[in-house]
Write a protein that holds these residues in place. Structure first.
Motif, short mmCIF file in Angstrom:
data_model
loop_
_atom_site.label_atom_id
_atom_site.label_comp_id
_atom_site.label_asym_id
_atom_site.label_seq_id
_atom_site.Cartn_x
_atom_site.Cartn_y
_atom_site.Cartn_z
N GLY A 159 -42.06 -70.28 25.23
CA GLY A 159 -41.81 -70.70 23.86
C GLY A 159 -40.70 -71.73 23.81
O GLY A 159 -40.10 -72.07 24.83
N PRO A 160 -40.42 -72.22 22.60
CA PRO A 160 -39.39 -73.24 22.44
C PRO A 160 -38.06 -72.83 23.07
O PRO A 160 -37.44 -73.63 23.76
CB PRO A 160 -39.25 -73.35 20.92
CG PRO A 160 -40.53 -72.84 20.37
CD PRO A 160 -41.07 -71.86 21.34
N ASP A 161 -37.64 -71.58 22.85
CA ASP A 161 -36.32 -71.18 23.32
C ASP A 161 -36.20 -71.25 24.84
O ASP A 161 -35.12 -71.47 25.37
CB ASP A 161 -36.00 -69.76 22.83
CG ASP A 161 -35.96 -69.70 21.32
OD1 ASP A 161 -35.74 -70.78 20.72
OD2 ASP A 161 -36.17 -68.62 20.74
N GLN A 162 -37.31 -71.01 25.54
CA GLN A 162 -37.25 -71.04 26.99
C GLN A 162 -37.36 -72.47 27.53
O GLN A 162 -36.85 -72.78 28.59
CB GLN A 162 -38.40 -70.21 27.60
CG GLN A 162 -38.28 -68.72 27.38
CD GLN A 162 -38.83 -68.30 26.03
OE1 GLN A 162 -39.82 -68.84 25.56
NE2 GLN A 162 -38.15 -67.35 25.38
N LEU A 163 -38.07 -73.34 26.78
CA LEU A 163 -38.42 -74.63 27.36
C LEU A 163 -37.44 -75.75 27.03
O LEU A 163 -37.17 -76.60 27.85
CB LEU A 163 -39.82 -75.05 26.87
CG LEU A 163 -40.97 -74.19 27.40
CD1 LEU A 163 -42.23 -74.42 26.58
CD2 LEU A 163 -41.23 -74.50 28.87
N TRP A 164 -36.95 -75.74 25.79
CA TRP A 164 -36.20 -76.93 25.34
C TRP A 164 -34.98 -77.21 26.20
O TRP A 164 -34.24 -76.31 26.58
CB TRP A 164 -35.72 -76.78 23.90
CG TRP A 164 -36.74 -76.73 22.78
CD1 TRP A 164 -36.47 -76.36 21.50
CD2 TRP A 164 -38.12 -77.08 22.80
NE1 TRP A 164 -37.61 -76.45 20.74
CE2 TRP A 164 -38.63 -76.88 21.52
CE3 TRP A 164 -38.99 -77.53 23.80
CZ2 TRP A 164 -39.96 -77.13 21.17
CZ3 TRP A 164 -40.30 -77.77 23.48
CH2 TRP A 164 -40.78 -77.56 22.18
N ASP A 165 -34.78 -78.48 26.44
CA ASP A 165 -33.56 -78.95 27.09
C ASP A 165 -32.85 -79.84 26.07
O ASP A 165 -33.05 -81.05 26.04
CB ASP A 165 -33.95 -79.74 28.35
CG ASP A 165 -32.73 -80.23 29.10
OD1 ASP A 165 -31.61 -80.02 28.59
OD2 ASP A 165 -32.90 -80.83 30.17
N VAL B 240 -42.20 -81.94 32.80
CA VAL B 240 -41.43 -80.72 33.11
C VAL B 240 -42.09 -79.51 32.47
O VAL B 240 -42.31 -78.48 33.12
CB VAL B 240 -39.98 -80.88 32.62
CG1 VAL B 240 -39.24 -79.55 32.75
CG2 VAL B 240 -39.26 -81.95 33.42
N PHE B 241 -42.44 -79.64 31.19
CA PHE B 241 -43.07 -78.50 30.50
C PHE B 241 -44.37 -78.11 31.19
O PHE B 241 -44.68 -76.93 31.35
CB PHE B 241 -43.37 -78.85 29.04
CG PHE B 241 -42.14 -79.08 28.20
CD1 PHE B 241 -40.90 -78.61 28.61
CD2 PHE B 241 -42.23 -79.78 27.00
CE1 PHE B 241 -39.76 -78.82 27.85
CE2 PHE B 241 -41.10 -79.99 26.23
CZ PHE B 241 -39.86 -79.52 26.65
N TYR B 242 -45.12 -79.14 31.59
CA TYR B 242 -46.40 -78.85 32.23
C TYR B 242 -46.19 -78.10 33.53
O TYR B 242 -46.89 -77.14 33.84
CB TYR B 242 -47.15 -80.17 32.47
CG TYR B 242 -48.55 -79.97 32.99
CD1 TYR B 242 -49.56 -79.52 32.13
CD2 TYR B 242 -48.86 -80.19 34.33
CE1 TYR B 242 -50.85 -79.32 32.60
CE2 TYR B 242 -50.14 -80.00 34.80
CZ TYR B 242 -51.12 -79.56 33.93
OH TYR B 242 -52.39 -79.34 34.39
N ARG B 243 -45.17 -78.53 34.30
CA ARG B 243 -44.88 -77.85 35.58
C ARG B 243 -44.47 -76.40 35.34
O ARG B 243 -44.75 -75.53 36.15
CB ARG B 243 -43.74 -78.58 36.31
CG ARG B 243 -44.15 -79.96 36.78
CD ARG B 243 -43.85 -80.18 38.26
NE ARG B 243 -44.37 -81.48 38.68
CZ ARG B 243 -43.64 -82.58 38.64
NH1 ARG B 243 -42.38 -82.56 38.26
NH2 ARG B 243 -44.19 -83.73 39.02
N GLU B 244 -43.82 -76.18 34.19
CA GLU B 244 -43.40 -74.80 33.91
C GLU B 244 -44.56 -73.97 33.37
O GLU B 244 -44.41 -72.78 33.09
CB GLU B 244 -42.24 -74.79 32.91
CG GLU B 244 -40.95 -75.33 33.54
CD GLU B 244 -39.79 -75.39 32.56
OE1 GLU B 244 -39.73 -74.51 31.67
OE2 GLU B 244 -38.97 -76.31 32.67
N GLY B 245 -45.72 -74.60 33.20
CA GLY B 245 -46.91 -73.84 32.83
C GLY B 245 -47.41 -74.08 31.43
O GLY B 245 -48.34 -73.42 30.97
N LEU B 246 -46.80 -75.01 30.69
CA LEU B 246 -47.21 -75.23 29.31
C LEU B 246 -48.21 -76.39 29.24
O LEU B 246 -47.81 -77.55 29.20
CB LEU B 246 -45.98 -75.54 28.44
CG LEU B 246 -46.27 -75.54 26.94
CD1 LEU B 246 -46.28 -74.12 26.42
CD2 LEU B 246 -45.23 -76.36 26.20
#
Lengths: 672, 229
Positions: free
Chosen positions: B85-91, B148-154
């Motif tokens: 979710g947003p809280d985990q992904l946002w930088d 980056v998001f895609y690599r993290e699975g999004l």
């Protein structure tokens, strides 16, 4: 199409000096500029708002017939119990495409045809603000409409209803490409509407003749202006909805996947935030048309012009606050339902104001029941019936009984056919001599009118009964077993409705026959007089059909109903008005031509609008079939946009054809 | 003392408004669309040029486009799997930096428009170029962020949140890209003197669009990134 400063096209009766010669040319791009004044090129690449308007009308008429045939098939299927003409699947496609065609490919472009043709004439302009964008709107609409209908040959049309509720329209429930064609096709025609809206709003705001303040504008222009405002803000909302649907269907996005937690109301909200203003987009142009027709044939000014203007604008605003009345049965909750219910009742007020104004325009007038007038009065009556059944849906508890029954179908056909379509036909008969220089046959016109009125009441009237008896919409057959007895027997009323459809069809056919009789090669119809109806507004202060530059000189406007006040003088005293004729219409026009402007500039034709429009369906096929086509379409579009931007606004000497032996004009042009 | 100060200020303000009105009038009335039907006087009923009015209308329409996309995102932003979710992904620091770059480009755009009005062609082109460059930098940041998001699975199809996030920011990215194409094309057309009509106004039109895209980003950045989900 007139080219700038084309010698023979300019009225030079006053003989005032020499026109400046076109400037020397610089080569600008890939293609020679089209400068033909005859033949198909003069239509295909024109930027003349009048030719564009006529083409809009012709194409819309074609789609009207197509949509009518689809309707006929639907009614044949439902004429008797257990219909076998259409399969369930084909029936779904038929009602979806019937509605889509009638709304997006007939009424909207037909209204655009009137707006395109008459707004510049009614405000005393020589063309719209952006003539090339105008041509772009036309061709984008044409290609979009054709694209949408090619789905019939490529696996079947869309089958989710014209509102295409998601998730019902996602791939598992509608596996053919029909919905993709529908979404992309509407996306394309949406571009046409948006571009047209921007163009016409700028035209109305910026290009009025000297002296024409907003409150002196002819009422049709006002209503068309409100419609363009609605389009400007409604189109982007459905654009979003259509993109979400496309991403869902073509690229696997999740927007409408209920199993992933999606909200099925998202589509409904987006669609109806567009869809309800759309209802007024359909009907307001016709309100404008009959507000022109009624005063002319009552020999009175429009009763309460400012009220008609402001009620139109009020409809334009309140129309944004009632969308959820299409969703009363979806479980919105009592507060939302109550709010939207009240708002919906409120919007009946400005509409009622209009009805009263029209009626009071007729009151005490010297009425002449020409065909145009009959259609206008027909609109008042039929639309009022549709409006009244509409109020019964505004009452939410009653609406939940009626939802998804034929009663709803009856209602919206009374407002759309009885409102929009009758108004458009009134406009056809009223403005035909203006556009084509010949009057349509009045006797045939009256047959046309009465058959259409009888036909529509026979078709849509029984649907009230059928609907209240509980026959659902969108069911491909009904059974004798549950048809009921006696007066309310479904079988009888379904048959009546089907017969009515064919009466209606014959009525519309008579209109086409009327056109043919008037314009066939050896037709005996004489040219129409310049002012056949003793009209009131500015578009009549020029020849019929108008020259390509519209007005010999830009008219000076001092009053609402300018043409009337130039013809008639007020000799009454105090508050009593008494008008005596001081000039005929012909004399007014002649006076303008005698004082023609020495120099008239007209924009030059261009290939680029059509090329750019062509790129869109190429890209759309690409989304469905092959990504390479998207790239190809984007390349064409990019090329067209740069060609467009680099093309000088004015035609230059080198743009013209090389001189042709024996044709003096082409020689002259090549030598300038 | 304070009273005279106030009256002076008011006088100044009136002068400024008059001046501005004069500018607007002077500039707009003669800068009409060269392709317009009525070439005769270049006069428009509102005194605002056709092109500028059309651009404002288009941007008004665009507001509803982004309005629809933003609403969709706000509806779906909490509908995602546990750890994506947003809280985990946002930088936030990174996105703040790219946002700052994009907002700076609005400044250089203003400078380009002002140079164009002074008929300072050289500076116009330089500032347009810098604006395009900053826009490009922002886009590069967005592409990096997406990767980056895609690599993290999004992925685009992962959840309701991911579909609506990528759609909203993707639409904005496409708008920035189109803006960059407009800027570069503008530089080319200015160099080759291919701008038909008023050059300063053409630059101003690109500017209006560019500022709009920036303003939309301010809204997106606030709603999507800064407000916790």
């Amino acid at each position: 199409m007139a080219i700038i400063e084309r010698p023979t096209e300019i009225p030079d009766t006053a003989n005032r000096g020499v026109r400046p010669a076109p400037k020397a040319s610089t080569n600008y791009g890939y293609l020679r500029r089209p400068v033909e004044t005859t033949g198909w090129r003069s239509w295909a690449f024109t930027v003349d708002h009048k030719k564009i308007g006529i083409m809009y009308g012709a194409v819309a008429m074609f789609f009207f017939i197509l949509g009518g045939l689809e309707a006929a098939l639907i009614r044949l299927q439902l004429a008797g119990p257990d219909g076998t003409i259409l399969s369930a699947d084909k029936y779904n496609q038929m009602f979806t495409m019937h509605a889509t065609t009638m709304v997006f490919l007939f009424v909207m472009p037909m209204a655009a045809a009137f707006a395109n043709y008459f707004i510049p004439l009614q405000i005393g302009a020589r063309d719209v603000a952006f003539p090339r964008l105008n041509a772009l709107s036309l061709w984008v609409f044409v290609f979009g409409g054709v694209f949408l209908n090619t789905s019939w040959f490529l696996g079947g049309g869309a089958d989710g209803g014209w509102f295409m509720y998601a998730p019902n329209s996602s791939v598992p429930f509608s596996p053919t490409n029909g919905v993709d064609f529908w979404g992309l096709g509407l996306q394309i025609t949406g571009i046409a509407s948006l571009v047209g809206a921007i163009n016409l709003i700028v035209t109305v705001l910026n290009m009025r003749a000297p002296g024409m303040s907003m409150m002196k504008m002819p009422i049709f222009t006002w209503m068309a202006f409100v419609v363009q405002m609605l389009l400007l803000f409604a189109i982007p909302v459905i654009t979003v909805a259509l993109f979400l649907l496309m991403f869902q269907r073509s690229f696997g996005a999740q927007f409408f996947s209920v199993e992933a937690g999606a909200d099925p109301l998202l589509w409904q909200h987006l669609f109806w935030i567009f869809g309800h203003p759309e209802v007024y987009i359909l009907v307001l142009p016709s309100f404008g048309i009959i507000s022109e027709v009624l005063p002319v044939f009552s020999k009175k000014p429009l009763f309460g012009y400012p009220f008609v203007v402001f009620s139109g604008a009020a409809i334009g605003f309140v129309g944004w606050g009632v969308w959820a009345h299409h969703m009363f049965a979806s479980g919105l909750g009592p507060v939302s339902v109550a709010v939207f219910s009240v708002a919906t009742m409120a919007i009946a007020v400005p509409t009622g104001v209009k009805i009263i104004n029209w009626t009071l325009t007729l009151w005490g007038g010297k009425l002449t029941f020409t065909t145009a007038m009959l259609f206008a009065v027909g609109l008042i009556v039929q639309f009022t019936i549709g409006g009244l059944s509409g109020v019964t849906h505004a009452v939410a508890p009653s609406d939940t009984q009626q939802t998804d029954t034929y009663y709803i179908v009856a209602h919206f056909h009374y407002v759309i056919f009885g409102g929009a379509v009758l108004g458009l036909f009134s406009g056809f008969y009223y403005w035909w001599p203006k556009v084509f220089g010949k009057l349509l046959s009045e006797s045939l016109g009256k047959w046309n009118f009465w058959l259409m009125i009888a036909g529509m009441n026979l078709t849509f009237g029984p649907m009230h009964i059928i609907g209240l008896q509980g026959q659902p919409r969108r069911m491909y057959r009904w059974t004798e077993f549950r048809a009921g007895e006696g007066f309310f027997n479904l079988g009888f009323w379904n048959l009546v409705a089907t017969i009515g459809t064919f009466v209606l069809g014959v009525g519309i056919l008579l209109f086409l026959v009327n056109i043919w009789i008037t314009h066939r090669p050896n037709s005996k119809t004489p040219p129409a007089p310049a002012d056949p109806w003793d009209a009131r507004s500015l578009e009549w202060i020029t020849s019929s059909p108008p020259k390509e530059y519209n007005f010999a000189r830009t008219p000076q406007v001092s009053q609402l109903d300018e043409f009337f006040h130039r013809k008639y003088e007020d000799v009454g005293e105090g508050d009593k008005h008494e008008y005596v004729q001081k000039m005929t219409g012909e004399e007014v026009i002649q006076f303008e031509e005698d004082n023609a402007d020495p120099n008239i500039h007209l924009p030059a034709p261009s290939y680029w609008p059509m090329v750019l429009a062509f790129a869109l369906p190429v890209m759309a096929y690409g989304v469905i079939y092959n990504t390479l086509l998207i790239v190809a379409g984007a390349a064409i579009a990019t090329m067209a946009m740069f060609g467009w931007a680099l093309e000088p606004a004015d035609a230059e000497a080198s743009d013209f054809d090389p001189p042709v032996e024996g044709d003096e004009m082409s020689k002259e042009l090549a030598n300038v | 003392m304070s009273e005279s100060l106030i009256s002076d200020t008011v006088k100044d303000a009136v002068e400024i408004v008059k001046d501005h009105h004069h500018d607007v009038h002077d500039h707009d009335v003669h800068g009409g669309d060269d392709h317009s039907g009525d070439h005769g006087g270049h006069h428009t009923s509102l005194g605002l040029s056709n092109t500028k009015l059309a651009m404002w209308l288009f941007l008004g329409s665009e507001c509803l486009l982004f309005g629809g996309l933003i609403s969709t995102y706000m509806l779906y932003r909490n509908r995602h799997s546990e750890n994506l979710g947003p809280d985990q992904l946002w930088d936030i620091p990174f996105t703040s930096a790219t946002s700052f770059v994009l907002l700076t480009s609005s400044l250089t755009m203003v400078l380009a428009v002002s140079a164009a009005k002074r008929k300072d062609l050289r500076n116009t082109k330089i500032y347009l170029g810098v604006t395009a460059l900053l826009g490009g930098l922002f886009l590069a940041g967005q592409i990096y962020e997406f990767t980056v998001f895609y690599r993290e699975g999004l992925g685009f199809t992962t959840s309701l949140f991911s579909s609506s996030f990528f759609t909203l920011t993707g639409f904005h990215g496409v708008h920035v890209s189109i803006g960059i194409i407009m800027l570069v094309a503008m530089i080319g057309m200015l160099s080759k003197e291919k701008v038909s009509g008023d050059e300063a106004e053409a630059v101003e039109m690109v500017g209006l669009y560019w500022h709009f895209v920036d303003i939309v980003w301010i809204i997106i950045f606030t709603l999507v990134y800064l407000i916790p989900a």
